[in-house]
Design a protein around this motif. Structure first.
Motif, PDB file in Angstrom:
ATOM      1  N   THR A  40      18.171   8.479  -1.735  1.00 26.42           N
ATOM      2  CA  THR A  40      16.756   9.211  -1.819  1.00 26.42           C
ATOM      3  C   THR A  40      15.508  10.142  -1.724  1.00 26.42           C
ATOM      4  OG1 THR A  40      17.297   8.780  -4.633  1.00 26.42           O
ATOM      5  CG2 THR A  40      15.882  10.947  -4.647  1.00 26.42           C
ATOM      6  N   VAL A  41      15.431  11.435  -1.274  1.00 22.31           N
ATOM      7  CA  VAL A  41      14.483  11.638   0.202  1.00 22.31           C
ATOM      8  C   VAL A  41      13.672  13.294  -0.636  1.00 22.31           C
ATOM      9  CG1 VAL A  41      13.692  13.291   1.778  1.00 22.31           C
ATOM     10  CG2 VAL A  41      15.582  11.144   1.957  1.00 22.31           C
ATOM     11  N   THR A  42      12.629  12.482  -0.989  1.00 20.97           N
ATOM     12  CA  THR A  42      11.595  13.361  -1.570  1.00 20.97           C
ATOM     13  C   THR A  42      10.728  14.513  -0.929  1.00 20.97           C
ATOM     14  OG1 THR A  42      12.048  12.009  -3.577  1.00 20.97           O
ATOM     15  CG2 THR A  42      10.049  13.751  -3.736  1.00 20.97           C
ATOM     16  N   TYR A  43      10.424  15.002  -0.918  1.00 23.10           N
ATOM     17  CA  TYR A  43       9.526  16.184  -0.321  1.00 23.10           C
ATOM     18  C   TYR A  43       8.419  16.990  -1.248  1.00 23.10           C
ATOM     19  CZ  TYR A  43       7.543  20.046   2.364  1.00 23.10           C
ATOM     20  OH  TYR A  43       7.007  20.985   3.652  1.00 23.10           O
TER      21      TYR A  43
ATOM     22  N   ASN B 275       9.046  10.937   0.452  1.00 28.82           N
ATOM     23  CA  ASN B 275       8.749  10.060   0.565  1.00 28.82           C
ATOM     24  C   ASN B 275      10.070   9.355   0.989  1.00 28.82           C
ATOM     25  OD1 ASN B 275      10.079   8.852  -1.787  1.00 28.82           O
ATOM     26  ND2 ASN B 275       7.399  10.556  -3.175  1.00 28.82           N
ATOM     27  N   LEU B 276      10.762   7.959   0.126  1.00 31.86           N
ATOM     28  CA  LEU B 276      12.204   7.736   0.499  1.00 31.86           C
ATOM     29  C   LEU B 276      12.812   6.282  -0.067  1.00 31.86           C
ATOM     30  CD1 LEU B 276      15.403   7.991   1.980  1.00 31.86           C
ATOM     31  CD2 LEU B 276      13.627   6.243   3.965  1.00 31.86           C
ATOM     32  N   SER B 277      13.575   6.244  -0.452  1.00 27.80           N
ATOM     33  CA  SER B 277      13.825   5.558  -2.009  1.00 27.80           C
ATOM     34  C   SER B 277      14.942   5.321  -1.687  1.00 27.80           C
ATOM     35  CB  SER B 277      13.306   6.226  -3.152  1.00 27.80           C
ATOM     36  OG  SER B 277      12.047   6.678  -3.604  1.00 27.80           O
ATOM     37  N   PHE B 278      15.266   4.395  -1.843  1.00 26.32           N
ATOM     38  CA  PHE B 278      17.056   3.041  -1.130  1.00 26.32           C
ATOM     39  C   PHE B 278      17.269   2.165  -2.338  1.00 26.32           C
ATOM     40  CE2 PHE B 278      19.809  -0.038  -0.327  1.00 26.32           C
ATOM     41  CZ  PHE B 278      20.956   0.505  -0.436  1.00 26.32           C
ATOM     42  N   LEU B 279      18.833   2.797  -3.317  1.00 21.46           N
ATOM     43  CA  LEU B 279      19.090   1.737  -4.722  1.00 21.46           C
ATOM     44  C   LEU B 279      20.250   0.963  -4.162  1.00 21.46           C
ATOM     45  CD1 LEU B 279      19.025   0.936  -7.828  1.00 21.46           C
ATOM     46  CD2 LEU B 279      20.136   3.112  -7.977  1.00 21.46           C
ATOM     47  N   GLY B 280      20.625  -0.045  -4.064  1.00 21.59           N
ATOM     48  CA  GLY B 280      21.495  -1.059  -3.783  1.00 21.59           C
ATOM     49  C   GLY B 280      22.174  -1.865  -4.592  1.00 21.59           C
TER      50      GLY B 280
ATOM     51  N   LYS C  61       0.829  -1.027   0.401  1.00 20.87           N
ATOM     52  CA  LYS C  61      -0.016  -0.287  -0.338  1.00 20.87           C
ATOM     53  C   LYS C  61       0.714   1.340   0.010  1.00 20.87           C
ATOM     54  CE  LYS C  61      -3.694   2.356   2.330  1.00 20.87           C
ATOM     55  NZ  LYS C  61      -4.725   2.130   3.741  1.00 20.87           N
ATOM     56  N   ASN C  62       2.187   0.989   0.823  1.00 13.42           N
ATOM     57  CA  ASN C  62       2.829   2.497   1.118  1.00 13.42           C
ATOM     58  C   ASN C  62       3.574   2.229   0.452  1.00 13.42           C
ATOM     59  OD1 ASN C  62       0.603   4.227   2.350  1.00 13.42           O
ATOM     60  ND2 ASN C  62       1.074   2.693   3.786  1.00 13.42           N
ATOM     61  N   SER C  63       4.524   1.211  -0.342  1.00 15.76           N
ATOM     62  CA  SER C  63       5.771   1.299  -0.311  1.00 15.76           C
ATOM     63  C   SER C  63       5.767   0.271  -1.433  1.00 15.76           C
ATOM     64  CB  SER C  63       6.520   0.673   1.084  1.00 15.76           C
ATOM     65  OG  SER C  63       5.945  -1.089   1.117  1.00 15.76           O
ATOM     66  N   TYR C  64       7.221  -0.475  -1.788  1.00 11.01           N
ATOM     67  CA  TYR C  64       7.022  -1.226  -3.182  1.00 11.01           C
ATOM     68  C   TYR C  64       8.851  -1.545  -2.974  1.00 11.01           C
ATOM     69  CZ  TYR C  64       9.139   2.128  -6.375  1.00 11.01           C
ATOM     70  OH  TYR C  64       9.827   3.600  -6.665  1.00 11.01           O
TER      71      TYR C  64
ATOM     72  N   ALA D  92      18.760  -4.001  -6.065  1.00  9.18           N
ATOM     73  CA  ALA D  92      17.556  -3.650  -4.790  1.00  9.18           C
ATOM     74  C   ALA D  92      17.022  -2.253  -4.657  1.00  9.18           C
ATOM     75  CB  ALA D  92      17.779  -4.460  -3.782  1.00  9.18           C
ATOM     76  N   ILE D  93      15.710  -1.902  -5.419  1.00 13.09           N
ATOM     77  CA  ILE D  93      15.173  -0.600  -4.894  1.00 13.09           C
ATOM     78  C   ILE D  93      13.837  -0.702  -4.124  1.00 13.09           C
ATOM     79  CG2 ILE D  93      13.872   0.965  -5.980  1.00 13.09           C
ATOM     80  CD1 ILE D  93      16.349  -1.574  -8.655  1.00 13.09           C
ATOM     81  N   TYR D  94      13.837   0.485  -2.828  1.00  7.92           N
ATOM     82  CA  TYR D  94      13.140  -0.324  -1.975  1.00  7.92           C
ATOM     83  C   TYR D  94      12.762   1.285  -1.905  1.00  7.92           C
ATOM     84  CZ  TYR D  94      10.756  -0.493   3.087  1.00  7.92           C
ATOM     85  OH  TYR D  94       9.547  -0.504   3.164  1.00  7.92           O
ATOM     86  N   HIS D  95      11.290   1.731  -1.558  1.00  6.08           N
ATOM     87  CA  HIS D  95      10.674   2.916  -1.954  1.00  6.08           C
ATOM     88  C   HIS D  95       9.645   2.663  -0.563  1.00  6.08           C
ATOM     89  CE1 HIS D  95       8.273   6.566  -3.233  1.00  6.08           C
ATOM     90  NE2 HIS D  95       7.620   6.480  -2.530  1.00  6.08           N
ATOM     91  N   GLN D  96       9.728   3.445   0.237  1.00 12.06           N
ATOM     92  CA  GLN D  96       8.265   3.808   1.449  1.00 12.06           C
ATOM     93  C   GLN D  96       7.529   5.126   1.117  1.00 12.06           C
ATOM     94  OE1 GLN D  96       7.811   1.000   3.509  1.00 12.06           O
ATOM     95  NE2 GLN D  96       5.954   3.123   3.635  1.00 12.06           N
TER      96      GLN D  96
END
Length: 799
Positions: A350-353, A298-303, A252-255, A287-291
């Protein structure tokens, strides 16, 4: 006679029964996201022969001979819609349908995206990558079919754009700039490129004239996105050259997107002239995680971790070349081995506002560490001879003249570690007629380089050592340590001049601690869209300045030119995209004319995929050319396209007295075809044909005292073909129940690489005979090879 009467009775009795079968009529209106009616939408009843297209007002009418059926609505540039209908009686049913834009296909054949109007880029159909027959298996195979892109090596993911070197291309993944390895010498050492095709959501490519928000390189931009998936999914890809597995998990709030890839192309490498034991092993994990933290944050991480090990124990080589009048052969026996490996690991946050709908603020930080090693100990004992070429006396292929015997030895112990850290901010704000973009970025690159290599050639009884020129790799033993800081900023405004025209103005500023230059790069784009929305005309002009980096300041002896200045190019282009109906489909024709004047260049030479800079020299140059392409659905639901590029790229190395010469990437003509068709009149059997042609490239002999272009690598010609069958295709009349239960797609692919078995030359081995005549022995690329692969897309167990 009795049989005839019986048949007539069956005919007359049966015919009314057929004609009286109840019919269901379905009518409705088809619109797009903006409630505009869509014409020429294909409407079919799956499993039946009925089909129609919507009229100019978006209205459609179609009939079904059954009460339970599925309608398919499809239009190129839009996502297909499947509509299940169940009725308990004959009659009329009203069903209105909305089609959503498919950004992966939109720009191929239609002109509707205003965003793309101001980007001067091509939106790539990322779904085609899996079907394209490719030896490398990398995403970049699709780039090599685009206008303005040159290549002559199917093993490499590197590419040249409009006369530029491999180092002049920008690559972004989710706004994070990706760098390529430094020590790669040839395509067989290359493994998996950074981009994982299974995780892609969109990609766009610009061959020049790109906007200010992109970085400070001279040639091109590839902008790739790993974004939110439509649904949870798992994909497994297995073939003779490797395997991959990827998973997309949507909450719902992440992928979460995760991918694992493995590649081993030893069977392809064994088709080369150099025979031996090849052991290439390449792996990649991403791996890409988005919350979503809230409605505004929202916050995204790319590893990523990418590893490659290439091992070769060569045995022997036999290469025949020459002409009908002079047939030559080189036979070599080897001893020793080569072991190359590299590892890249890192990630980005990545932090998105989004404080309000028209304002987006992104803060991006990344760190990557790369370790590259080359260990080479290879000795070759060779016999070089001229052969009999006469068929009449039965001596064809036997030795006529012994040109010489000799040996050569290559040694290397090279180790390079590079680290890159960057942090920055990007701000986008939209007003009524303006879209403002602003960004700042800091980057630090650290290099630790230990170079130890030499090569000896014992040709006709003497050692070629001590030549005082930059072409002979005789002896290099240096240790370099370097740190460079880059400070960049950009601002641009996209303004709507009128309903049909737009203007984009921007400027970039760049300062680096190596050259201590403040570089300002203004850029302009003007676009006009026709009232009927079928034509876009663009004009671009701008300055592109590429700051010196470690690769460009290192000369042939491994020494660094710390006084090197940035390269600079003044670019202009004018282009037109035109969409029209022809050959029974919707077609898009694209063309662009361009001119680039470079008042400051760092000249270089090419050896396979190794770029060797003449770091202590400076050059001026110019490039001009034209790119043309046309594409569309020549066969329903299958995109095909044709392109041709014409170009001339010259440079003048200052103070050498030779004037303008061809640049190493001056490939005058490039032509490519990617064509798809159906086999056996069945929509589930498909053929995918990829043809490439690149005219000859200039190359100079290494044993002369100057840069020259008086020799040429022959034209690159290659045909790859693939055949596929998707057992669960939407148009399949019969689907295996087991597969339909567990999979969304289940496709089998058979590919033939280098269908015509053409010997393409990638570089040369240079030898002298007993008469001190120098010969260029071609190093050929891969031969014909068969590949099989299976692609499975699993159903979401939660559905």
């Amino acid at each position: 006679m009795l049989k005839l009467r019986l048949l007539l009775c069956m005919f007359f009795l049966g015919f009314p029964g057929v004609s009286a079968q109840p019919l269901v009529k379905i009518t409705g209106l088809i619109t797009d996201d903006f409630k505009n009616p869509l014409s020429k939408v294909t409407v079919t009843v799956l499993g039946q022969s009925q089909s129609t297209i919507s009229d100019d007002n978006g209205l459609y009418n179609i009939y079904s001979s059954t009460f339970a059926f599925t309608l398919k609505f499809s239009l190129l540039g839009y996502k297909p819609v499947l509509l299940e209908i169940k009725s308990d009686k004959a009659g009329r049913i009203l069903r209105n349908v909305k089609l959503n834009i498919n950004s992966n296909e939109l720009e191929q054949v239609t002109i509707t995206s205003k965003t793309n109007q101001l980007s001067n880029s091509t939106i790539l159909n990322v779904n085609e990558v899996a079907s394209m027959p490719s030896v490398s298996g990398n995403f970049e195979v699709i780039l090599k079919t685009l206008p303005g892109v040159s290549t002559n090596n199917e093993l490499s993911s590197q590419y040249s754009v409009r006369g530029g070197s491999f180092d002049e291309n920008l690559v972004y993944v989710n706004d994070v700039e990706i760098n390529r390895p430094v020590l790669i010498r040839n395509g067989q050492q290359e493994g998996l490129s950074f981009i994982n095709s299974d995780l892609l959501s969109s990609a766009k490519f610009s061959a020049g004239g790109f906007e200010s928000k992109y970085g400070d390189k001279l040639s091109s931009v590839l902008d790739v996105r790993y974004d939110k998936p439509d649904s949870s999914q798992a994909i497994f890809n297995m073939g003779l050259l490797g395997a991959s597995f990827s998973s997309k998990i949507l909450n719902k709030n992440s992928y979460l997107l995760a991918g694992l890839r493995y590649k081993n192309n030893s069977s392809v490498l064994n088709t080369q002239d150099n025979r031996g034991s090849y052991a290439p092993n390449f792996t990649d994990v991403q791996a890409i995680y988005h919350q979503n933290l809230s409605d505004k944050f929202n916050l995204s991480f790319l590893g990523s971790f990418n590893s490659g090990i290439f091992k070769l124990i060569p045995e022997d080589r036999e290469t025949q070349f020459g002409t009908l009048n002079t047939l030559l052969r080189l036979q070599t026996v080897y001893a020793g081995k080569e072991v190359d490996d590299y590892q890249t690991a890192g990630g980005a946050v990545t932090v998105t506002y989004i404080p309000k709908p028209n304002l987006v603020i992104r803060m991006i930080s990344s760190y990557f560490n790369t370790v590259e090693r080359e260990h080479i100990d290879i000795e070759g004992q060779y016999i070089f001879a001229e052969l009999n070429n006469s068929f009449g006396n039965g001596n064809f292929g036997t030795i006529r003249t012994n040109k010489g015997r000799g040996s050569y030895f290559n040694y290397a112990r090279n180790n390079l570690e590079s680290q890159s850290f960057s942090t920055g901010i990007k701000i986008d704000q939209t007003y009524s007629n303006h879209t403002f973009a602003f960004g700042m970025r800091f980057e630090q690159k650290d290099y630790t380089d230990d170079l130890n290599e030499y090569s000896l050639i014992d040709s006709a009884g003497y050692i070629l050592q001590g030549l005082k020129n930059f072409y002979q790799d005789n002896l290099i033993s240096v240790k370099n340590k370097l740190s460079i800081q880059y400070y960049t900023a950009y601002i641009q405004d996209s303004y709507q001049l009128s309903p049909q025209s737009d203007l984009q103005l921007g400027v970039r500023a760049n300062f680096n601690t190596l050259s201590s230059q403040l570089l300002l790069s203004p850029r302009l784009l003007i676009a006009y869209r026709s009232i009927n929305n079928t034509k876009i005309v663009r004009f671009t002009a701008g300055v592109y300045q590429q700051a010196p980096d470690y690769r460009s300041i290192r000369n042939f002896n491994g020494l660094l030119n710390l006084d090197q200045k940035a390269q600079r190019s003044y670019n202009t282009s004018v282009g037109m995209d035109y969409a029209f109906d022809g050959l029974g489909t919707r077609l898009k024709f694209a063309s662009e004319l361009y001119f680039k004047y470079q008042d400051r260049l760092i000249p270089y030479m090419m050896d396979n995929v190794r770029v060797k800079y003449l770091a202590d020299n400076e050059a001026q140059g110019y490039t001009y050319g034209a790119d043309f392409s046309i594409g569309g659905e020549f066969v329903k639901d299958l995109l095909s396209y044709f392109r041709v590029s014409l170009m001339k790229a010259n440079q003048n190395i200052l103070k050498d007295g030779l004037g303008f010469l061809r640049r190493p990437t001056d490939q005058r003509v490039n032509f490519s075809v990617y064509f798809q068709d159906r086999l056996l009149n069945s929509p589930t059997y498909k053929v995918h044909l990829n043809m490439l042609y690149g005219s000859r490239l200039p190359v100079g002999a290494p044993l002369v005292q100057r840069y020259n272009d008086d020799f040429n690598i022959p034209a690159y010609k290659r045909v790859d073909i693939g055949f596929s069958k998707d057992f669960l295709d939407d148009v399949a009349k019969r689907k295996p129940r087991f597969l339909e239960k567990y999979f969304n797609s289940f496709s089998v692919h058979a590919e033939v690489f280098n269908l015509l078995n053409i010997n393409n030359t990638v570089s040369y081995l240079w030898l002298k005979d007993v008469s001190d005549v120098q010969y260029a022995i071609p190093n050929y690329l891969t031969g014909r090879q068969l590949n099989l692969k299976l692609i499975m897309k699993f159903k979401n167990s939660r559905q």
